[in-house]
Design a protein around this motif. Structure first.
Motif, PDB file in Angstrom:
ATOM      1  N   TRP A  27     -12.086  -2.636  12.207  1.00 54.32           N
ATOM      2  CA  TRP A  27     -11.416  -2.111  11.019  1.00 54.32           C
ATOM      3  C   TRP A  27     -12.073  -2.783   9.824  1.00 54.32           C
ATOM      4  O   TRP A  27     -12.249  -3.995   9.801  1.00 54.32           O
ATOM      5  CB  TRP A  27      -9.933  -2.435  11.046  1.00 54.32           C
ATOM      6  CG  TRP A  27      -9.136  -1.859  12.184  1.00 54.32           C
ATOM      7  CD1 TRP A  27      -9.487  -1.804  13.494  1.00 54.32           C
ATOM      8  CD2 TRP A  27      -7.829  -1.293  12.097  1.00 54.32           C
ATOM      9  NE1 TRP A  27      -8.490  -1.241  14.243  1.00 54.32           N
ATOM     10  CE2 TRP A  27      -7.444  -0.912  13.401  1.00 54.32           C
ATOM     11  CE3 TRP A  27      -6.942  -1.084  11.042  1.00 54.32           C
ATOM     12  CZ2 TRP A  27      -6.212  -0.332  13.667  1.00 54.32           C
ATOM     13  CZ3 TRP A  27      -5.716  -0.502  11.308  1.00 54.32           C
ATOM     14  CH2 TRP A  27      -5.360  -0.116  12.608  1.00 54.32           C
ATOM     15  N   ALA A 131      -7.877  -5.326   2.716  1.00 54.49           N
ATOM     16  CA  ALA A 131      -7.459  -4.087   3.386  1.00 54.49           C
ATOM     17  C   ALA A 131      -8.318  -3.868   4.619  1.00 54.49           C
ATOM     18  O   ALA A 131      -9.524  -4.144   4.625  1.00 54.49           O
ATOM     19  CB  ALA A 131      -7.598  -2.912   2.438  1.00 54.49           C
ATOM     20  N   VAL A 133      -9.113  -0.763   7.340  1.00 56.38           N
ATOM     21  CA  VAL A 133      -8.934   0.668   7.547  1.00 56.38           C
ATOM     22  C   VAL A 133      -9.657   1.081   8.820  1.00 56.38           C
ATOM     23  O   VAL A 133     -10.833   0.762   9.012  1.00 56.38           O
ATOM     24  CB  VAL A 133      -9.484   1.471   6.356  1.00 56.38           C
ATOM     25  CG1 VAL A 133      -9.137   2.955   6.514  1.00 56.38           C
ATOM     26  CG2 VAL A 133      -8.933   0.936   5.032  1.00 56.38           C
ATOM     27  N   PHE A 209      -4.679   5.902  -1.411  1.00 58.17           N
ATOM     28  CA  PHE A 209      -5.239   5.436  -0.141  1.00 58.17           C
ATOM     29  C   PHE A 209      -5.647   6.560   0.811  1.00 58.17           C
ATOM     30  O   PHE A 209      -6.453   6.332   1.720  1.00 58.17           O
ATOM     31  CB  PHE A 209      -4.223   4.541   0.577  1.00 58.17           C
ATOM     32  CG  PHE A 209      -3.841   3.303  -0.193  1.00 58.17           C
ATOM     33  CD1 PHE A 209      -4.729   2.698  -1.058  1.00 58.17           C
ATOM     34  CD2 PHE A 209      -2.584   2.752  -0.057  1.00 58.17           C
ATOM     35  CE1 PHE A 209      -4.376   1.561  -1.768  1.00 58.17           C
ATOM     36  CE2 PHE A 209      -2.216   1.615  -0.759  1.00 58.17           C
ATOM     37  CZ  PHE A 209      -3.116   1.021  -1.618  1.00 58.17           C
ATOM     38  N   TYR A 210      -5.121   7.751   0.606  1.00 58.65           N
ATOM     39  CA  TYR A 210      -5.339   8.818   1.590  1.00 58.65           C
ATOM     40  C   TYR A 210      -5.868  10.111   0.968  1.00 58.65           C
ATOM     41  O   TYR A 210      -5.646  11.189   1.524  1.00 58.65           O
ATOM     42  CB  TYR A 210      -4.041   9.113   2.346  1.00 58.65           C
ATOM     43  CG  TYR A 210      -3.569   7.971   3.214  1.00 58.65           C
ATOM     44  CD1 TYR A 210      -4.049   7.791   4.507  1.00 58.65           C
ATOM     45  CD2 TYR A 210      -2.639   7.060   2.733  1.00 58.65           C
ATOM     46  CE1 TYR A 210      -3.618   6.741   5.294  1.00 58.65           C
ATOM     47  CE2 TYR A 210      -2.196   6.000   3.519  1.00 58.65           C
ATOM     48  CZ  TYR A 210      -2.683   5.844   4.790  1.00 58.65           C
ATOM     49  OH  TYR A 210      -2.248   4.798   5.562  1.00 58.65           O
ATOM     50  N   ARG A 223      -6.578   8.219   8.994  1.00 54.86           N
ATOM     51  CA  ARG A 223      -6.803   6.779   8.895  1.00 54.86           C
ATOM     52  C   ARG A 223      -5.512   5.986   9.042  1.00 54.86           C
ATOM     53  O   ARG A 223      -4.416   6.473   8.778  1.00 54.86           O
ATOM     54  CB  ARG A 223      -7.492   6.421   7.579  1.00 54.86           C
ATOM     55  CG  ARG A 223      -6.753   6.813   6.318  1.00 54.86           C
ATOM     56  CD  ARG A 223      -7.441   6.300   5.049  1.00 54.86           C
ATOM     57  NE  ARG A 223      -8.879   6.545   5.004  1.00 54.86           N
ATOM     58  CZ  ARG A 223      -9.615   6.452   3.919  1.00 54.86           C
ATOM     59  NH1 ARG A 223      -9.043   6.123   2.753  1.00 54.86           N
ATOM     60  NH2 ARG A 223     -10.899   6.678   3.933  1.00 54.86           N
ATOM     61  N   ILE A 225      -4.086   2.056   7.935  1.00 61.62           N
ATOM     62  CA  ILE A 225      -4.386   0.945   7.025  1.00 61.62           C
ATOM     63  C   ILE A 225      -3.454  -0.222   7.294  1.00 61.62           C
ATOM     64  O   ILE A 225      -2.249  -0.038   7.490  1.00 61.62           O
ATOM     65  CB  ILE A 225      -4.235   1.376   5.551  1.00 61.62           C
ATOM     66  CG1 ILE A 225      -5.161   2.552   5.238  1.00 61.62           C
ATOM     67  CG2 ILE A 225      -4.534   0.214   4.602  1.00 61.62           C
ATOM     68  CD1 ILE A 225      -4.965   3.130   3.847  1.00 61.62           C
ATOM     69  N   TRP A 227      -3.223  -4.748   6.175  1.00 62.11           N
ATOM     70  CA  TRP A 227      -3.714  -5.724   5.200  1.00 62.11           C
ATOM     71  C   TRP A 227      -3.786  -7.090   5.854  1.00 62.11           C
ATOM     72  O   TRP A 227      -2.889  -7.485   6.606  1.00 62.11           O
ATOM     73  CB  TRP A 227      -2.803  -5.757   3.967  1.00 62.11           C
ATOM     74  CG  TRP A 227      -2.731  -4.438   3.278  1.00 62.11           C
ATOM     75  CD1 TRP A 227      -1.926  -3.380   3.612  1.00 62.11           C
ATOM     76  CD2 TRP A 227      -3.516  -4.002   2.167  1.00 62.11           C
ATOM     77  NE1 TRP A 227      -2.163  -2.322   2.769  1.00 62.11           N
ATOM     78  CE2 TRP A 227      -3.123  -2.676   1.870  1.00 62.11           C
ATOM     79  CE3 TRP A 227      -4.492  -4.624   1.383  1.00 62.11           C
ATOM     80  CZ2 TRP A 227      -3.692  -1.943   0.831  1.00 62.11           C
ATOM     81  CZ3 TRP A 227      -5.063  -3.893   0.343  1.00 62.11           C
ATOM     82  CH2 TRP A 227      -4.666  -2.567   0.077  1.00 62.11           C
TER      83      TRP A 227
END
Length: 292
Positions: A27, A131, A133, A209-210, A223, A225, A227
């Motif tokens: 990731w 982050a 992803v 984010f998307y 995706r 996500i 942190w």
């Protein structure tokens, strides 16, 4: 849109070996992505906030003079004050609605610019280097994806199933939306009336984010996500997956015999339930063929 039962990850052959050997997927921080605009497209209002101040006064006046309904409980402090002021002025009876509209309509021409700056500051403070992803896709036969992300058809595609009993991350995968323009999250009037509501915050973060530019639509991306605030310097994290999650491995049409033999060996040792395919070109279209 319903979550696909299988989500796919394109890789090079060398990366595929590492994934299968370690049962880990990488990731990454969006700072490492090939799309430089990742997490940088701030959403917008339509109509703009700057163009909605007249609409705000008109809505308040219509509520007082025409009985148009407003959700007074949800009004911002400023909107509630404006409503009470208009009610007071109307009750005195010596001022027309036209005078109220003219006297109370204001303007903040740079309101939308200030909101965008505030959003960018918020995202920067989150720390994009923290982050993580995981990018996957709903298709395993995408010619452009094979060419761009799987070593020009010499790599592999992993198929992963999401398993509820293990609470696997792919259950939380969200579809990426694509648009030529920045996404719209609401109207400027609603923002002036009701402020930064929980619903607006949720849709705003989802938009940041998307969503991606239309030029990336061929990826059909989904995706997940998370942190990792204590791993900012790494910008990547390798997370384990269950062997049962691996539904299939598909070899590219140009994958070598050596690659196929190594993948077969690794599947037999750790992933007995995963199927093995090879892409074939039939009539100009990529088609997965099951290997025995």
């Amino acid at each position: 849109m319903q979550l696909p039962s299988i989500l796919y990850k394109y890789t090079t052959a060398s990366t595929a070996f590492l994934v299968l050997e370690n049962s880990k997927l990488r990731w990454s921080s969006p700072l490492l992505f090939n799309d430089i605009a990742e997490f940088q497209r701030m959403p917008r209002f339509h109509p703009r906030v700057a163009d909605s101040y007249k609409l705000l006064t008109a809505s308040i006046v219509s509520a007082v003079f025409d009985g148009v309904e407003l959700d007074e409980v949800r009004l911002t402090h400023q909107a509630a004050l404006l409503l009470n002021l208009v009610k007071l002025m109307a009750s005195e009876g010596n001022i027309t609605r036209e005078d109220i509209l003219k006297g109370l309509t204001g303007e903040v021409s740079d309101a939308d610019d200030k909101i965008e700056v505030s959003l960018r500051d918020y995202v920067d403070k989150l720390g994009l280097s923290t982050a993580r992803v995981l990018c996957v896709t709903s298709e395993n036969d995408n010619n452009a994806m094979w060419g761009n992300y799987a070593e020009n058809h010499a790599g592999c595609v992993f198929g992963f199933r999401h398993i509820a009993k293990y609470d696997t991350p792919l259950q939380e995968a969200a579809r990426v939306s694509y648009s030529a323009e920045r996404p719209i999250v609401g109207s400027g009037l609603d923002f002036l009336l009701y402020g930064n509501t929980p619903e607006l915050r949720k849709s705003t973060l989802h938009a940041i984010f998307y969503t991606k530019d239309q030029s990336w639509a061929y990826e059909r991306e989904w995706r997940v996500i998370t942190w990792r605030p204590n791993e900012a310097e790494k910008q990547v994290s390798d997370f384990l997956f269950f062997s049962e999650e691996l539904e299939s491995v598909t070899l590219g049409a140009r994958a070598t015999v050596k690659t196929e033999l190594r993948v077969r060996e690794l599947l037999a040792g750790k992933y007995p339930d995963a199927s093995l395919y090879r892409m074939e070109l039939k009539g100009g279209k990529l088609v997965p063929a099951l290997l025995s």
